[in-house]
Design a protein around this motif. Sequence first.
Motif, PDB file in Angstrom:
ATOM      1  N   MET A   1     -71.248  44.692  33.161  1.00  0.00           N
ATOM      2  CA  MET A   1     -70.896  44.077  34.441  1.00  0.00           C
ATOM      3  C   MET A   1     -69.377  43.945  34.537  1.00  0.00           C
ATOM      4  SD  MET A   1     -69.825  41.004  36.038  1.00  0.00           S
ATOM      5  CE  MET A   1     -70.249  39.602  35.003  1.00  0.00           C
ATOM      6  N   LYS A   2     -68.849  44.246  35.707  1.00  0.00           N
ATOM      7  CA  LYS A   2     -67.430  44.013  35.929  1.00  0.00           C
ATOM      8  C   LYS A   2     -67.230  43.399  37.312  1.00  0.00           C
ATOM      9  CE  LYS A   2     -66.000  48.531  37.805  1.00  0.00           C
ATOM     10  NZ  LYS A   2     -65.054  49.669  37.628  1.00  0.00           N
ATOM     11  N   LEU A   3     -66.169  42.639  37.453  1.00  0.00           N
ATOM     12  CA  LEU A   3     -65.853  42.010  38.721  1.00  0.00           C
ATOM     13  C   LEU A   3     -65.051  42.967  39.589  1.00  0.00           C
ATOM     14  CD1 LEU A   3     -64.863  38.388  37.600  1.00  0.00           C
ATOM     15  CD2 LEU A   3     -67.052  39.177  38.525  1.00  0.00           C
ATOM     16  N   ILE A   4     -65.366  42.984  40.887  1.00  0.00           N
ATOM     17  CA  ILE A   4     -64.686  43.832  41.850  1.00  0.00           C
ATOM     18  C   ILE A   4     -63.785  42.956  42.720  1.00  0.00           C
ATOM     19  CG2 ILE A   4     -64.971  45.467  43.749  1.00  0.00           C
ATOM     20  CD1 ILE A   4     -66.013  46.458  41.036  1.00  0.00           C
ATOM     21  N   GLU A   5     -62.553  43.373  42.875  1.00  0.00           N
ATOM     22  CA  GLU A   5     -61.621  42.601  43.704  1.00  0.00           C
ATOM     23  C   GLU A   5     -62.017  42.729  45.174  1.00  0.00           C
ATOM     24  OE1 GLU A   5     -56.793  42.338  44.601  1.00  0.00           O
ATOM     25  OE2 GLU A   5     -57.568  43.542  42.929  1.00  0.00           O
ATOM     26  N   THR A   6     -62.025  41.617  45.874  1.00  0.00           N
ATOM     27  CA  THR A   6     -62.381  41.600  47.300  1.00  0.00           C
ATOM     28  C   THR A   6     -61.380  40.740  48.058  1.00  0.00           C
ATOM     29  OG1 THR A   6     -63.833  39.661  47.031  1.00  0.00           O
ATOM     30  CG2 THR A   6     -64.832  41.852  46.775  1.00  0.00           C
ATOM     31  N   ASN A   7     -61.412  40.866  49.391  1.00  0.00           N
ATOM     32  CA  ASN A   7     -60.549  40.025  50.214  1.00  0.00           C
ATOM     33  C   ASN A   7     -61.397  39.074  51.062  1.00  0.00           C
ATOM     34  OD1 ASN A   7     -61.242  41.332  52.828  1.00  0.00           O
ATOM     35  ND2 ASN A   7     -60.159  43.093  51.976  1.00  0.00           N
ATOM     36  N   PRO A   8     -60.796  38.045  51.633  1.00  0.00           N
ATOM     37  CA  PRO A   8     -61.564  37.057  52.405  1.00  0.00           C
ATOM     38  C   PRO A   8     -62.368  37.663  53.546  1.00  0.00           C
ATOM     39  CG  PRO A   8     -59.376  36.225  51.925  1.00  0.00           C
ATOM     40  CD  PRO A   8     -59.381  37.646  51.480  1.00  0.00           C
ATOM     41  N   ASP A   9     -61.830  38.669  54.229  1.00  0.00           N
ATOM     42  CA  ASP A   9     -62.554  39.276  55.349  1.00  0.00           C
ATOM     43  C   ASP A   9     -63.857  39.928  54.884  1.00  0.00           C
ATOM     44  OD1 ASP A   9     -60.628  38.476  57.130  1.00  0.00           O
ATOM     45  OD2 ASP A   9     -59.557  40.402  57.142  1.00  0.00           O
ATOM     46  N   GLN A  10     -63.820  40.596  53.732  1.00  0.00           N
ATOM     47  CA  GLN A  10     -65.036  41.205  53.198  1.00  0.00           C
ATOM     48  C   GLN A  10     -66.092  40.146  52.886  1.00  0.00           C
ATOM     49  OE1 GLN A  10     -62.810  43.368  49.995  1.00  0.00           O
ATOM     50  NE2 GLN A  10     -64.201  45.054  50.509  1.00  0.00           N
ATOM     51  N   ARG A  11     -65.645  39.050  52.280  1.00  0.00           N
ATOM     52  CA  ARG A  11     -66.585  38.001  51.899  1.00  0.00           C
ATOM     53  C   ARG A  11     -67.200  37.342  53.131  1.00  0.00           C
ATOM     54  NH1 ARG A  11     -62.346  37.341  48.046  1.00  0.00           N
ATOM     55  NH2 ARG A  11     -61.445  35.531  49.121  1.00  0.00           N
ATOM     56  N   ILE A  12     -66.372  37.064  54.146  1.00  0.00           N
ATOM     57  CA  ILE A  12     -66.874  36.421  55.361  1.00  0.00           C
ATOM     58  C   ILE A  12     -67.832  37.344  56.106  1.00  0.00           C
ATOM     59  CG2 ILE A  12     -66.206  35.557  57.645  1.00  0.00           C
ATOM     60  CD1 ILE A  12     -63.684  34.400  56.329  1.00  0.00           C
ATOM     61  N   GLU A  13     -67.525  38.632  56.136  1.00  0.00           N
ATOM     62  CA  GLU A  13     -68.419  39.594  56.794  1.00  0.00           C
ATOM     63  C   GLU A  13     -69.785  39.622  56.117  1.00  0.00           C
ATOM     64  OE1 GLU A  13     -68.625  44.364  57.972  1.00  0.00           O
ATOM     65  OE2 GLU A  13     -66.905  43.555  56.857  1.00  0.00           O
ATOM     66  N   THR A  14     -69.787  39.550  54.788  1.00  0.00           N
ATOM     67  CA  THR A  14     -71.049  39.504  54.048  1.00  0.00           C
ATOM     68  C   THR A  14     -71.846  38.262  54.423  1.00  0.00           C
ATOM     69  OG1 THR A  14     -70.138  40.732  52.176  1.00  0.00           O
ATOM     70  CG2 THR A  14     -72.075  39.367  51.746  1.00  0.00           C
ATOM     71  N   LEU A  15     -71.191  37.125  54.498  1.00  0.00           N
ATOM     72  CA  LEU A  15     -71.876  35.880  54.847  1.00  0.00           C
ATOM     73  C   LEU A  15     -72.447  35.937  56.260  1.00  0.00           C
ATOM     74  CD1 LEU A  15     -69.323  33.338  53.322  1.00  0.00           C
ATOM     75  CD2 LEU A  15     -71.593  33.908  52.430  1.00  0.00           C
ATOM     76  N   ARG A  16     -71.684  36.478  57.186  1.00  0.00           N
ATOM     77  CA  ARG A  16     -72.153  36.573  58.577  1.00  0.00           C
ATOM     78  C   ARG A  16     -73.439  37.406  58.688  1.00  0.00           C
ATOM     79  NH1 ARG A  16     -66.662  37.787  60.554  1.00  0.00           N
ATOM     80  NH2 ARG A  16     -65.696  35.885  61.358  1.00  0.00           N
ATOM     81  N   GLY A  17     -73.581  38.384  57.805  1.00  0.00           N
ATOM     82  CA  GLY A  17     -74.749  39.261  57.868  1.00  0.00           C
ATOM     83  C   GLY A  17     -75.931  38.779  57.068  1.00  0.00           C
ATOM     84  N   ASN A  18     -75.831  37.593  56.466  1.00  0.00           N
ATOM     85  CA  ASN A  18     -76.909  37.093  55.622  1.00  0.00           C
ATOM     86  C   ASN A  18     -77.692  35.996  56.325  1.00  0.00           C
ATOM     87  OD1 ASN A  18     -77.782  34.945  53.302  1.00  0.00           O
ATOM     88  ND2 ASN A  18     -77.929  37.045  52.551  1.00  0.00           N
ATOM     89  N   VAL A  19     -78.992  35.988  56.116  1.00  0.00           N
ATOM     90  CA  VAL A  19     -79.882  35.074  56.834  1.00  0.00           C
ATOM     91  C   VAL A  19     -79.564  33.605  56.564  1.00  0.00           C
ATOM     92  CG1 VAL A  19     -81.638  35.091  55.003  1.00  0.00           C
ATOM     93  CG2 VAL A  19     -82.303  34.627  57.382  1.00  0.00           C
ATOM     94  N   TYR A  20     -79.024  33.292  55.399  1.00  0.00           N
ATOM     95  CA  TYR A  20     -78.719  31.895  55.070  1.00  0.00           C
ATOM     96  C   TYR A  20     -77.461  31.393  55.784  1.00  0.00           C
ATOM     97  CZ  TYR A  20     -82.191  31.715  51.333  1.00  0.00           C
ATOM     98  OH  TYR A  20     -83.363  31.721  50.630  1.00  0.00           O
ATOM     99  N   PHE A  21     -76.532  32.279  56.082  1.00  0.00           N
ATOM    100  CA  PHE A  21     -75.208  31.837  56.534  1.00  0.00           C
ATOM    101  C   PHE A  21     -74.825  32.313  57.940  1.00  0.00           C
ATOM    102  CE2 PHE A  21     -75.292  32.704  51.950  1.00  0.00           C
ATOM    103  CZ  PHE A  21     -75.072  31.424  51.458  1.00  0.00           C
ATOM    104  N   SER A  22     -75.655  33.126  58.569  1.00  0.00           N
ATOM    105  CA  SER A  22     -75.265  33.795  59.819  1.00  0.00           C
ATOM    106  C   SER A  22     -74.932  32.821  60.955  1.00  0.00           C
ATOM    107  CB  SER A  22     -76.372  34.746  60.270  1.00  0.00           C
ATOM    108  OG  SER A  22     -77.595  34.035  60.460  1.00  0.00           O
ATOM    109  N   GLU A  23     -75.513  31.635  60.957  1.00  0.00           N
ATOM    110  CA  GLU A  23     -75.302  30.706  62.071  1.00  0.00           C
ATOM    111  C   GLU A  23     -74.272  29.614  61.760  1.00  0.00           C
ATOM    112  OE1 GLU A  23     -79.082  29.180  63.217  1.00  0.00           O
ATOM    113  OE2 GLU A  23     -79.973  31.170  63.532  1.00  0.00           O
TER     114      GLU A  23
END
Length: 226
Positions: free
Chosen positions: A1-23
């Motif tokens: 396993m390795k960690l992948i560098e991400t930016n805030p926009d990528q993380r927020i986009e993921t949350l918006r598309g998830n059923v737990y966090f979309s609203e």
Amino acid sequence: MKLIETNPDQRIETLRGNVYFSELPEPLLKEISACMQLREYQRADVLFWEADPCDGLHIIQTGSAKIFRLSPQGRQYIVRILQEGDTFAEVPAFDGGTNPVNVEALENCRVWVIESQKLRSLIAAHPIFAQKVLTNFGDMLRNLVRMVSEMAFYQVTHRLARLISEHPQEPRPHWTQEQLAAQLGTVREVVARSLKELERSGAIRIEDRRIHIADDNVLQQWTQPN
């Protein structure tokens, strides 16, 4: 396993598309995004074992994985095949317990992990989020009841037909007979006979080791018990 560098926009986009966090509102999404990371796994890597401490809520970004249990004799039962966008490890992430299942990568995959402690604090502070968690847990319980009912009342061929019909779009997952047997709670030899039975009836055809629906009407007939 390795960690992948991400930016805030990528993380927020993921949350918006998830059923737990979309609203959830934007400021809250930004707060949550600071408590998540993206991990990369190779094929056959174990993401976690049963009884391991839970790191958090997992979301498949790319690739696929399997949730499975092992019997005392070492026989594997696949609880679920995870695809892109699927969430897992909800129960230990929210109740603070250990992982109740094992998860293994079926191919190279990337998985988001959101810290458990952050999720539990959200439940306490935000009723909208707590309601969303309850709704999703209710759906999970209904699916488990359905799975138990099928195991009790449906023969393997009928259960196999139902599994295939749940993935109507091409390309269908490339299941091995062992994976199908594990999902259906049986053995490979029984799955092989059931596949031949479905193929002889004209419901499916098998090409290059992949299952294709040949006649959806016939397949739907097989999904019902005799």
